[in-house]
Every structure is written in structure tokens, then in C-alpha cells.
Design an enzyme around this catalytic site. Structure first.
Site, mmCIF file in Angstrom:
data_model
loop_
_atom_site.group_PDB
_atom_site.id
_atom_site.type_symbol
_atom_site.label_atom_id
_atom_site.label_comp_id
_atom_site.label_asym_id
_atom_site.label_seq_id
_atom_site.Cartn_x
_atom_site.Cartn_y
_atom_site.Cartn_z
ATOM 1 C CG ASP A 108 -15.333 6.928 3.808
ATOM 2 O OD1 ASP A 108 -16.051 6.865 4.611
ATOM 3 O OD2 ASP A 108 -14.482 7.699 3.737
ATOM 4 C CG HIS A 123 -11.329 3.264 3.413
ATOM 5 N ND1 HIS A 123 -10.407 3.870 4.483
ATOM 6 C CD2 HIS A 123 -11.620 4.285 2.499
ATOM 7 C CE1 HIS A 123 -10.199 5.302 3.819
ATOM 8 N NE2 HIS A 123 -10.769 5.172 2.664
#
Length: 765
Positions: free
Chosen positions: A127, A279
């Protein structure tokens, strides 16, 4: 040293037209004279107005760029994850079904349909990217193990780094929609949710020619953790045609617990499949990169497949080709965002430089003013003691006047009743007045006052008439709305004892400082004019000897061809010409002249518009001075270009940035910077007032000056620059006189100096 031949003028250019002069007390002249008829020139074109539209468009573009940059950096419309709270509302059947289902949700129907990876299948998801530092490192690890992954990208970062989005696609990975500005979709209205998802699709189309059918809301986690507000946003995304991807294993790598713990949290138990959340942006992701390698090193030998989300759950490819319009709009969006980011960054540096220059100028000029004052207290010039006259030399005072009946008597009286012990000849040159200027100037009965009438030709022509009729070498020029103190002429003449000095600037004071506009001008005159002139003398770059009070050598003026009418700032033009000719121009702080300043914002606008436009004309006329020997051209023109043209042109952007930061960001830095500048200005102003013998109580209007007066001044510069660039010849703007120092009939006291000295406290001797 003389100026270049191309700047010379023949003096006088033509015989002076017929005029009538008379000695005061020897009879009154007729109200009208049989002057020859002249052909009036055609009226000049009106002032340009279109540039205000251009200024408005420019400010709108700047505001749009700032808003776009603020939106992409999550400053405008900033959101944060909702605080964890007990979800007291009973879940709907659809939400209950979603919480019990798998991580991949299709919410197009009344009840969600979910799917999850098969056994020994892992879908790594990343992400918040793409990130220019960490995304390439993640991609390198994936390529090393021939693994595929899904990147839920932020649209603003795709627009900023389209090459990374293209690399993700080119290496066989999958893209998902993670909103445009990483907004919490559970806290935004429906239109913002649609905008966030749509803009990201545009950015992807512009960067990769693709759209995606996958979406992941920021701040989401596993299906069991879906709150009621999050469920509403997930369903809204589903109605837009998205398959929403949550996660089975949230590694919480954003907390940076260590690569080993992140890897342990990413490994599915009992050979199960899983969608894993990591992430690749949002801070230091070194541990994430190391954890990805640890996970793949452990799972690949065990027969795990590392694939995309679509492959893991058996869906068709999430990538759909974008149409031509979508690709074009996306390319424009990405280009606009990068341009807005570059503009905002450059603007920040420009504003920092402008602030540093302004602050440095204030401090530097304050130091130079202190040096000037210290030198004058010692009674010394630059080399040794100041020369002195063996006896007071005779002086001619020239007063050009046009419709000055409101204050001409106070002006003449202050000159005629001077304390100067030498001979003083006073020439009042009436430049075609239509009021009682001539009658009132000659009605005081002073034998040394001579009134000269001439047809209207402008202030330079009136001054040149006075110069041609002057009987003495030393000339003082005074505006018709200005009053001298008794010792002023003596102080001016004292400086001309130095044979190298060609002109002397006096100390101009605002007499009508009763209202707010007058107080603002008083502060400006003391800080912006008189303080600066002390520094200009030491730097040999005096730009202007003001028309209100200046002393000159007649021979120097004649050598230049008199006062030029090439510009509307004849005093600035003349001063620059004298400096280029090798004459020194100095400042005499004790030579006080009280002038009537504009009493309204409209009058002030007209005066400053003419001043600024005339200064631009003078700068252009004397532009060759930059290449000449000596420091004058580079220092004077460089200073004027920087601080009186360039920085005022940037002032609207400064104000726009201040409003933007105050309303949409943290207002404390803006307030702190503003307060800091006001404090520095106040300290500089206090010192300037102290040097001029003025009370410091006038400084209370300084903060208010930042909200009206400052904007008026920079709009004047914008108007002047636009007028100059468009080649429009500005008209002379006549100001309305109020008669501050006494109107017709001797409304002022017999000694006018006492009246205006009482306005400001004790005057300096």
C-alpha cells in the site's frame, strides 16, 4: 566625468515663452495674460485595465496550483483514521456477511460475495506507493524470486512517479486503487469518495494506459475489523464497479517492529493461502524490504506461489485498457500535478529568498543609517573635516506651482522668513494655474519674492524656467505644497560647500498626519525614505532627490540640459543623471521640509502610480549606467529592480500563500513569521524615528499597515509595470490640495513653522 553623448540635451531647447513677472508689493498682475494660442496635444489613451483581468487569472492559476498540490499532499481536505470506538449499532445482514467472509469482496449485490486465496498461495500486497526509494527495492526482491504482487497505489504518487507505475505493470505485477490522496473514505462525503477513486483511475490511465478494477480503502484491515462507516464506504466503492480487497494478514510493518517480526506476521499458518498487507511507502521501509525477502525465502521452497490478488482468487485480470479520452485527461492531470508540485516548491524557495532579502535589507540599512548618523554627529565627511563656506553664499529658491492656492502662501512665507543669513532669491513659477496662485504668492509683500507666469507646460518646464531666470549658482527646488523650517536652507547650503557635491536631498516630513492614511505615510517617509537615504549616501547610489526639498548647483543642471521631461519622475531622472555625471548626491537630515501628503487612498494611488511609473521610466532611460564605471548604476538600478519592482510583484503571491497556509494549514507558522517581520520593522522604525527626533508612538499603526497600505503599494507597482509594458503614456495625475499649512487669506499662523512643528513634537534644530 560626463554622461554619454546620447543622453545630452541642448539647453535651453527654445526661447522661454512670454511671461509676466513682478516684484511683490509693486502692483498686481492681470488674472489672465495674452499668451499665444498653442495646439493642444491629443489626450493620452486611458490607463490600461486588461491587466487586472490577467492578474486575476494569474492569481486563480496560482491558487489552483497550491490547492492541487495541497490536495495531493493531503493538506487540503486532510483526513486521519477514525479513532477506534465500540461499534454499538447492530450490524446489517450485509455487514455481518462481510465480516464472516473472505478478504476479497464484491458488494455490487444486496449481499457481499467474497473470495480468498487457495492453499499454498500468497498474494503480497503493498500500500501507499509508489515510492521512488522503496518501491524499486521491493520490485527487485520480487524479481529475484520470480514472485508477483499487487500494489495498491495512491493516485497522487502515480502522477508524481509514473515511471514506477509503468515498471510495476511491465514486470507483471498488478495495480489497485488506493485513492488519490490517501483519504479515509469512511470520513468523506460521497462526492469526495467518487472523486478520490476517479482521479486515481485518471492518473493510472495517464501513466500506464490502464484502469484497474481493484480497490483498497486506506486504513482498512481484515474483514472482521470492518466498522459500520467503513462498510458504507466499501459498498459505495462496490457501486462504482470495484472489487474491494482487504487482508488476511496485516503485518503492521508501518510500526517497524523489525524485519523478523514482519516476516513472521506474513507467513500463513498450516499451509493456508493468504492476502498479506505491507507498505512500500510512507516512511522508512527498510524493514519491509528485508521482510519480503525473508518471507519469499521461506515460502517458495515450500511450494508456495506468490501471485497477484486476481490470480490468487481466480478473477480475470484487474487491468483494463483506458480509452483515448481517459489517457489524455490522465496525462494532463499528471502533468498538472507535477507542475503544481514544482511550482509550490519553487515558490517556497522564492518566498524564503524574498523574506531573507527584505529582512537583510532592513538590518543592513539600519546599520548604514547608524554609521551615517554617527559620522554626521562628528561633523565629518568622508575624507577629513567637512568643508565650510567662508561666507553664506547667495541662493535661489524655485517654487514650481500649478493651482496651489491652498498652500502657496505658507510655502512662500516659510522661505521668505528663513533664518539663513545670506541672500535668498525666491522664484515662484506659476505654470499656467487657473486659480489664484499668482495673486496669493505675490500678495505677501516680500521684496525677495518674484512671481513668473508661463503657459502650462508641466513641472520640468516650470523648473527650467526658474533655472534660466535664477541669479545664483546654488539653487533649491521646493514644491508648492511644502513648508521649510527656518534653518532648512542653511543646512542644505552647508553640504554644497563640498565641491564634489552636486545635489543635496533634504528630510521630507508629512504634515497632515492626522488620519490613518497620513499616519501610514508618515511611517513610510521616516522608515522607507529618510532612513534609506542615509544608506544611499554611504553606498553612492542615491536614487532620488525629492521634488519637495532638494539643493543643486546651477552649473551642474545646465550641463545636463536642465530638468528633463522624458519621465514622470523628473526628480529621480535628474538625480540619476547627476550621479552618472560624477557628482556626489548626499542627504541632510537636519534640512526639514513639511509637505502635504495625499489625504485619501484614491489621491495616494494617483500620486504613487505616477511616482512608480516615472521611476520605471528613469530606470529604463539610465539602464546603461549598469555598464559604466563606478558603483552607482549597479547598486542603484539593482536595488530598485529588486526591492521596488520584483519583490512588490511577488507580494500578491505572498499574501495568497499566507491566506492559504492560514486557512488550510497550520496558521501558527504564518502568524509567527508575520509577527517576526512586524517586530523587526517596529525596531527599525523605532530607530528611524529616533534619528529623526520623532515620537515612537506613531508605530502603533505599523501592524495595520500590512492589511491595506501594503496591498495598495504593490498594486501600484503592478499597474505601473503593466502600463510600461503595454507602452501606454501615463497622464499626469493632479492631486487635490487641502491647505494643510494655511489656505488663502493667511489661515495659518504668521510663523507657519510653529504650527506644523507642534503636530509632531519638538523639531530638530
Amino acid at each position: 566625468m560626463t554622461r554619454r553623448d546620447e543622453d545630452r540635451r541642448v539647453w535651453p531647447p527654445a526661447p522661454v515663452p512670454a511671461w509676466q513677472d513682478f516684484r511683490a508689493g509693486q502692483g498686481q498682475g492681470p488674472d489672465t495674460l495674452p499668451l499665444p494660442l498653442t495646439t493642444e496635444p491629443p489626450p493620452p489613451p486611458p490607463d490600461p485595465r486588461g491587466h487586472w483581468f490577467l492578474l486575476g487569472v494569474g492569481l486563480v492559476l496560482v491558487a489552483t496550483a497550491l490547492l492541487l498540490n495541497g490536495y495531493t499532499t493531503d493538506v487540503v481536505g486532510e483526513t486521519h483514521p477514525a479513532p477506534a470506538a465500540a461499534d454499538t449499532a447492530p450490524p446489517s445482514p450485509a455487514l455481518r456477511e462481510a465480516r464472516q467472509g473472505e478478504a476479497v469482496l464484491n458488494t455490487a449485490g444486496p449481499l457481499p460475495v467474497s473470495a480468498g486465496p487457495s492453499a499454498r498461495t500468497i498474494a503480497l500486497t503493498f500500500d501507499d506507493g509508489p515510492d521512488p526509494e522503496w518501491t524499486p527495492q521491493v520490485l527487485d526482491v520480487l524479481r529475484k524470486y520470480r514472485a508477483k504482487a499487487t500494489f495498491f497505489v495512491v493516485g497522487a504518487k502515480v502522477a508524481a512517479h509514473p515511471e514506477l507505475a509503468r515498471r510495476i505493470v511491465a514486470e507483471g505485477h498488478e495495480l489497485g486503487n488506493h485513492t488519490y490522496s490517501h483519504a479515509d473514505l469512511s470520513q468523506v462525503p460521497g462526492w469526495r469518495l467518487r472523486l478520490e477513486l476517479s482521479l486515481t483511475q485518471r492518473a493510472l490511465a495517464g501513466a500506464t494506459d490502464l484502469h484497474t478494477t481493484l480497490a483498497r480503502p486506506p486504513y482498512s484491515s481484515t474483514p472482521e475489523a470492518i466498522s459500520t462507516p467503513q462498510w458504507e464506504s466499501i459498498r459505495a466503492a462496490g457501486t462504482q464497479g470495484y472489487v474491494v480487497v482487504l487482508t488476511d494478514l496485516d503485518t503492521k510493518d508501518w510500526s517497524r517492529p523489525g524485519a523478523a517480526k514482519i516476516a513472521a506476521a506474513a507467513i500463513p499458518p498450516r499451509n493456508r493461502g493468504a492476502i498479506v498487507m505491507m507498505h512500500d511507502s510512507g516512511g522508512d521501509r527498510r524493514q519491509t524490504v528485508e521482510a519480503v525477502e525473508l518471507v519469499l525465502k521461506e515460502l517458495v521452497p515450500k511450494g508456495y506461489k506468490a501471485v497477484t490478488v486476481s490470480q490468487a482468487v481466480g478473477l480475470p485480470s484487474a487491468h483494463q485498457p483506458a480509452d483515448t479520452a481517459g489517457r489524455f485527461i490522465g496525462s494532463v492531470l499528471n502533468l498538472a500535478q507535477r507542475a503544481a508540485e514544482a511550482f509550490a516548491g519553487a515558490l517556497s524557495w522564492v518566498l524564503f529568498a524574498a523574506g531573507a532579502l527584505t529582512l537583510g535589507r532592513l538590518l543592513f540599512f539600519a546599520v548604514l543609517a547608524w554609521m551615517h548618523a554617527a559620522r554626521n554627529r562628528g561633523g565629518k565627511r568622508r575624507k577629513g573635516r567637512a568643508p565650510a563656506w567662508p561666507a553664506p553664499p547667495p541662493v535661489t529658491v524655485i517654487v514650481p506651482a500649478y493651482n496651489e492656492e491652498a498652500g502657496i502662501q505658507a510655502t512662500v512665507r516659510s522661505l521668505a522668513e528663513t533664518a539663513y543669513p545670506g541672500e535668498v532669491e525666491i522664484l515662484v513659477v506659476d505654470d499656467g494655474s487657473t486659480d489664484r496662485t499668482t495673486e496669493l504668492a505675490g500678495a505677501l509683500g516680500h521684496a525677495n519674492v518674484r512671481v513668473i507666469r508661463r503657459p502650462n507646460g508641466g513641472k520640468p518646464a516650470a523648473l527650467n524656467t526658474g533655472i534660466s531666470q535664477a541669479a545664483h549658482e546654488l539653487i533649491i527646488m521646493v514644491d508648492g505644497d511644502t513648508v521649510f523650517e527656518p534653518a532648512t536652507i542653511g543646512h542644505l547650503v552647508r553640504q554644497l560647500a563640498d565641491p564634489a557635491v552636486g545635489a543635496v536631498s533634504g528630510n521630507t516630513k508629512v504634515g497632515n498626519r492626522g488620519g490613518m492614511v497620513g499616519r501610514w505615510q508618515h511611517i513610510e517617509y521616516v522608515i522607507g525614505f529618510n532612513l534609506d537615504r542615509r544608506a544611499f549616501e554611504l553606498l553612492d547610489c542615491m536614487a532620488t532627490v525629492p521634488g519637495a526639498i532638494g539643493a543643486f548647483r546651477r552649473s551642474a543642471l545646465l550641463a545636463l540640459g536642465g530638468v528633463s521631461s522624458d519621465t514622470l519622475a523628473e526628480d529621480t531622472d535628474l538625480t540619476m543623471a547627476l550621479c552618472r555625471s560624477g557628482w556626489r548626491v548626499v542627504y541632510e537630515e537636519k534640512a526639514l521640509a513639511w509637505t502635504e501628503a495625499p489625504g485619501s487612498l484614491g489621491q495616494l494611488w494617483r500620486q504613487r502610480y505616477r511616482w512608480c511609473y516615472g521611476t520605471l521610466q528613469a530606470m529604463w532611460k539610465h539602464r546603461r549606467a549598469v555598464l559604466e564605471r563606478g558603483p552607482f548604476g549597479r547598486r542603484c538600478l539593482g536595488y530598485l529592480a529588486m526591492f521596488q519592482v520584483l519583490l512588490p510583484l511577488l507580494a500578491p503571491v505572498v499574501d495568497l500563500m499566507a491566506v492559504y497556509s492560514t486557512v488550510l494549514g497550520d496558521p501558527l507558522p504564518v502568524v509567527a513569521v508575520w509577527a517576526g517581520f512586524v517586530v523587526v520593522q517596529a525596531l527599525t522604525g523605532w530607530y528611524a524615528l529616533r534619528l529623526d527626533g520623532e515620537p515612537a508612538s506613531a508605530l502603533w499603526v505599523l501592524p495595520l499597515q500590512q492589511f491595506v497600505y501594503r496591498q495598495l503599494m504593490y498594486l501600484v507597482v503592478i499597474q505601473s509595470v503593466a502600463t510600461a509594458l503595454l507602452g501606454v503614456r501615463l497622464r499626469w495625475h493632479t492631486l487635490r490640495r487641502e491647505g494643510t499649512f494655511g489656505g488663502p487669506g493667511g489661515a495659518a499662523e504668521p510663523d507657519a513653522r510653529r504650527e506644523y512643528a507642534g503636530m509632531t513634537g519638538p523639531a530638530r534644530p
